[in-house]
Motif scaffolding. Structure first.
Motif, PDB file in Angstrom:
ATOM      1  N   ASN A 277     -36.698  13.294 -98.261  1.00 50.02           N
ATOM      2  CA  ASN A 277     -37.157  11.672 -98.253  1.00 50.02           C
ATOM      3  C   ASN A 277     -35.884  10.655 -98.674  1.00 50.02           C
ATOM      4  O   ASN A 277     -35.860   9.728 -97.995  1.00 50.02           O
TER       5      ASN A 277
ATOM      6  N   ARG B 234     -33.597  10.439 -95.961  1.00 46.64           N
ATOM      7  CA  ARG B 234     -34.244   9.429 -94.877  1.00 46.64           C
ATOM      8  C   ARG B 234     -34.148   7.962 -95.107  1.00 46.64           C
ATOM      9  O   ARG B 234     -33.774   7.033 -94.689  1.00 46.64           O
ATOM     10  N   GLN B 235     -34.170   8.026 -96.499  1.00 45.68           N
ATOM     11  CA  GLN B 235     -33.847   6.419 -97.035  1.00 45.68           C
ATOM     12  C   GLN B 235     -32.491   6.062 -96.948  1.00 45.68           C
ATOM     13  O   GLN B 235     -32.465   4.920 -96.330  1.00 45.68           O
TER      14      GLN B 235
ATOM     15  N   ILE C 292     -31.821   6.576 -92.524  1.00 41.99           N
ATOM     16  CA  ILE C 292     -33.063   6.215 -91.652  1.00 41.99           C
ATOM     17  C   ILE C 292     -33.398   5.017 -91.855  1.00 41.99           C
ATOM     18  O   ILE C 292     -33.039   3.843 -91.523  1.00 41.99           O
ATOM     19  N   HIS C 293     -34.293   4.967 -93.093  1.00 47.38           N
ATOM     20  CA  HIS C 293     -35.054   3.787 -93.231  1.00 47.38           C
ATOM     21  C   HIS C 293     -34.409   2.451 -93.496  1.00 47.38           C
ATOM     22  O   HIS C 293     -34.463   1.279 -93.192  1.00 47.38           O
ATOM     23  N   ARG C 294     -32.991   2.559 -94.198  1.00 51.40           N
ATOM     24  CA  ARG C 294     -32.201   1.292 -94.539  1.00 51.40           C
ATOM     25  C   ARG C 294     -31.472   0.803 -93.157  1.00 51.40           C
ATOM     26  O   ARG C 294     -30.938  -0.053 -93.103  1.00 51.40           O
ATOM     27  N   HIS C 295     -31.594   1.658 -91.986  1.00 58.32           N
ATOM     28  CA  HIS C 295     -31.523   1.063 -90.742  1.00 58.32           C
ATOM     29  C   HIS C 295     -32.346   0.896 -89.681  1.00 58.32           C
ATOM     30  O   HIS C 295     -32.392   1.027 -88.478  1.00 58.32           O
ATOM     31  N   ALA C 296     -33.495   0.405 -90.369  1.00 60.04           N
ATOM     32  CA  ALA C 296     -34.657   0.425 -89.577  1.00 60.04           C
ATOM     33  C   ALA C 296     -34.366  -0.614 -88.202  1.00 60.04           C
ATOM     34  O   ALA C 296     -33.677  -1.740 -88.332  1.00 60.04           O
TER      35      ALA C 296
ATOM     36  N   GLU D 103     -36.122   8.381 -86.311  1.00 60.91           N
ATOM     37  CA  GLU D 103     -36.243   9.874 -86.497  1.00 60.91           C
ATOM     38  C   GLU D 103     -37.102  10.588 -85.208  1.00 60.91           C
ATOM     39  O   GLU D 103     -38.217   9.822 -85.048  1.00 60.91           O
TER      40      GLU D 103
END
Length: 589
Positions: A59, A62-63, A66-70, A75
């Motif tokens: 996770n 992922r942070q 992935i998530h900081r490049h929303a 994914e």
RNA sequence: GCGGCGGUCGUCCAGCCUGGUCUAGGACCCGAGUCUCCCAAGCUCGUGAUCCCGGGUUCAAAUCCCGGCCGCCGCACCA
């Protein structure tokens, strides 16, 4: 004197790896799979604590990735089993193999290509086929370098796990050796679902399988493992990374290719932007992910100075890669071990899948401003041609390929169709300016790829330490498997009941919490330290009178006291690194 | 895959050489209880190992022999 500490010496003689693996088994982080049947090499189980920790690391990845490049990186999940066609297209069936040759007298096995190169000095043997290798070995009479015995036939050993798809089926399937192929196959779909923009990243966390010849090194070399990958697709004419500017001045330690095979690495320290400007790193995306990977490893407890990147020479790269950096971290037993690879895959994979599947995987690139291009068109003079050819004219006109006219006239002055010649004068030549709004391009790919299991191990190794003869697992607070433990100071006078209320309060808040009321308080602190619980919450007699508790820090053993009402919000902030331990309350004792 | 060494409660180890007294012993851990107002304390009780698997030798195998599996080390391998 020495006799008296002999047992202690045995303990010390175990190296960190052995102590850590013993600890991992005992406390339920990880252990060899299939133990009751004797085990099988290259597979491990994650236990209750190991699973929690691995999920937290995933996770966190992922942070970071992935998530900081929303809105830019997405994914997905794709199958582990793939039809053979896919891995033929990807080149794995052909390249993901070793050629082995066995000595007939002593039984030693060698990589056939390496042996041939070593004994003959011939370069470029990696590209030779099995037959060619066999020929060289027999023509030159190559012998076993160890015992001088004769060599057997070269055998191909595929690292792919093979299976069949469906019952009674002859359909060959392979287990994926990387998650990447699923993402290439799904590229067009994701691209369209995500509103058709470049750059775009596709990410995946999942299991992959590689049938290693002889895995060792416990959790470091596995036959089945979890990989965390991003395929970042970008326009090769516009390789700018929008996030790069923020990281321009971040430092990377890089071992240049010339040193890649040496025993001693001397990484140079260079800023990300300088490495790109000097051409050491082929593009901004590659450099950006390397900085991100460095920070990710740091956030797991692996310091800057214990990690660096190795620029892999062409021979050592995978078949699809134009540039690969291995990110390595120092492990006590094995030296520098790769935890991530950064490959510039160019358009290799999409290109191959286009050819093998026949599907156009190019994307349409709209120009910022339409370009005006001069276009020459040849419009047949129907009357003239009909007049000369009669009824044949219609058929011939239909079979004209307009795109070859220009070249044909330039070269021959005419074009011949069905035995009939048509000349430039048979056409009206119209030169016009046409507005071109865009074109089709094949994106290039940069791929950071992380081995989750190795990272779990590395994080454990860096966290594993001792304090006053006790084991303390100093994991960063956001990857500790258990976040909190609630302890009644003594098991009487209503303290356990009170503690259980606090325990349930924290569970309701979504924390991962243990409750422990057995044995002395010191023993319970020690147990919690050993599995890396960052904060122990103790309920004492004062708690009952004023609704406060003490919080004990795993690494310093210092305590602060705070109100139970403030616990949830303060602890949430603490685990998000918004508060330090000492900001959680007032010092106690 | 080759060679060397090893595999005994959850963990670490003793026993093996010189087969029987081993229905396998200890320490730690773990569980129940007791004690306990803050760092693996003490006390009581308890769970837990067909001695890695299979075969052989023997009246008798944890112990000797063979094969396999797994682990460590060296060599090789690690797209």
């Amino acid at each position: 004197m020495y006799l008296s500490i002999c047992l202690f010496c045995v303990g010390i003689a175990m190296d960190r790896y052995e102590r850590l693996m013993e600890f991992s088994r005992r406390r339920g982080f990880l252990w060899p799979s299939v133990e009751i049947y004797g085990g099988v090499r290259g597979f491990i189980d994650f236990g209750p604590l190991g699973t929690l920790m691995k999920h937290k690391i995933e996770n966190k990845w992922r942070q970071f990735f992935i998530h900081r490049h929303a809105g830019l990186i997405f994914e997905i999940e794709t199958p582990i089993v793939l039809p053979s066609k896919v891995l033929e297209a990807s080149g794995h069936v052909e390249h993901f193999t070793d050629y082995l040759v066995e000595c007939l007298s002593c039984g030693r096995k060698y990589r056939a290509d390496h042996l041939v190169e070593q004994l003959t000095g011939i370069g470029g043997v990696e590209s030779l086929s099995m037959d060619e290798l066999n020929n060289i070995i027999s023509e030159r009479g190559l012998k076993c370098p160890e015992c001088g015995g004769g060599l057997g036939d070269v055998k191909k050993f595929s690292l792919l796990f093979k299976t069949t798809i469906g019952p009674y089926s002859g359909d060959i399937g392979y287990c994926r050796p990387e998650a990447a192929q699923g993402m290439f196959l799904a590229f067009k779909r994701v691209y369209e679902a995500c509103r058709g923009r470049l750059p775009i990243g596709i990410a995946q966390i999942g299991r992959v399988l590689r049938n290693e010849i002889s895995p060792r090194q416990g959790p470091i070399r596995l036959r089945e493992f979890t990989i965390m990958e991003v395929e970042l697709f970008f326009d090769p004419e516009d390789p700018k990374c929008p996030f790069f500017n923020e990281y321009r001045d971040e430092l990377l330690r890089i071992v240049p290719q010339s040193q890649a095979n040496s025993k001693v690495f001397e990484p140079i320290t260079i800023s990300a932007s300088e490495a790109v400007d000097k051409g050491m790193i082929s593009n901004e995306w590659q450099a950006y992910f390397m900085v991100l990977g460095r920070k990710f490893a740091e956030s797991l407890g692996i310091p800057f100075n214990s990690q660096f990147f190795i620029d892999k020479p062409p021979k050592e790269r995978a078949h699809y890669s134009a540039q690969t950096f291995d990110q390595v971290v120092k492990l006590e037993r094995w030296g520098y071990v790769e935890i991530a690879g950064y490959a510039y895959r160019t358009d290799y994979d999409l290109g191959r899948h286009m050819v093998f599947s026949g599907v156009d995987l190019r994307v349409y690139k709209q120009f910022d401003t339409p370009r005006v291009e001069r276009l020459t068109r040849y419009v047949p003079k129907i009357d003239v041609i009909r007049g000369r050819l009669g009824e044949k004219a219609d058929g011939i006109l239909k079979s004209i390929d307009p795109s070859i006219l220009e070249e044909a006239f330039k070269r021959d002055g005419f074009i011949e169709i069905g035995g009939v010649k048509l000349y430039r004068d048979d056409f009206n030549v119209i030169v016009e300016n046409v507005e071109v709004k865009g074109k089709h391009i094949l994106p290039h790919v940069v791929e950071p790829s992380f081995g989750a299991d190795r990272i779990v191990y590395a994080a454990l190794e860096y966290a594993y330490g001792e304090k006053n003869g006790r084991t303390v697992l100093s994991l960063p607070r956001d990857i500790a498997p258990i976040q909190l433990v609630v302890l009644p100071l003594v098991s009487k006078d209503g303290l356990p009941e009170f503690a259980l209320k606090v325990y349930r309060l924290l569970l309701d808040e979504g924390f991962i919490v243990d409750y422990d009321d057995s044995g002395s308080i010191g023993r319970r602190y020690a147990r919690a330290d050993e599995i890396g619980v960052p904060i122990a919450i103790t309920i004492d007699y004062q708690s009952i009178t004023d609704n406060t508790v003490t919080l004990r820090d795993r690494d310093t053993w210092r305590q602060v006291r705070t109100s139970i009402d403030d616990l949830p919000s303060k602890l949430h902030k603490y685990f998000n690194y918004k508060l330090s331990f000492y900001e959680l309350g007032v010092p106690f004792k």
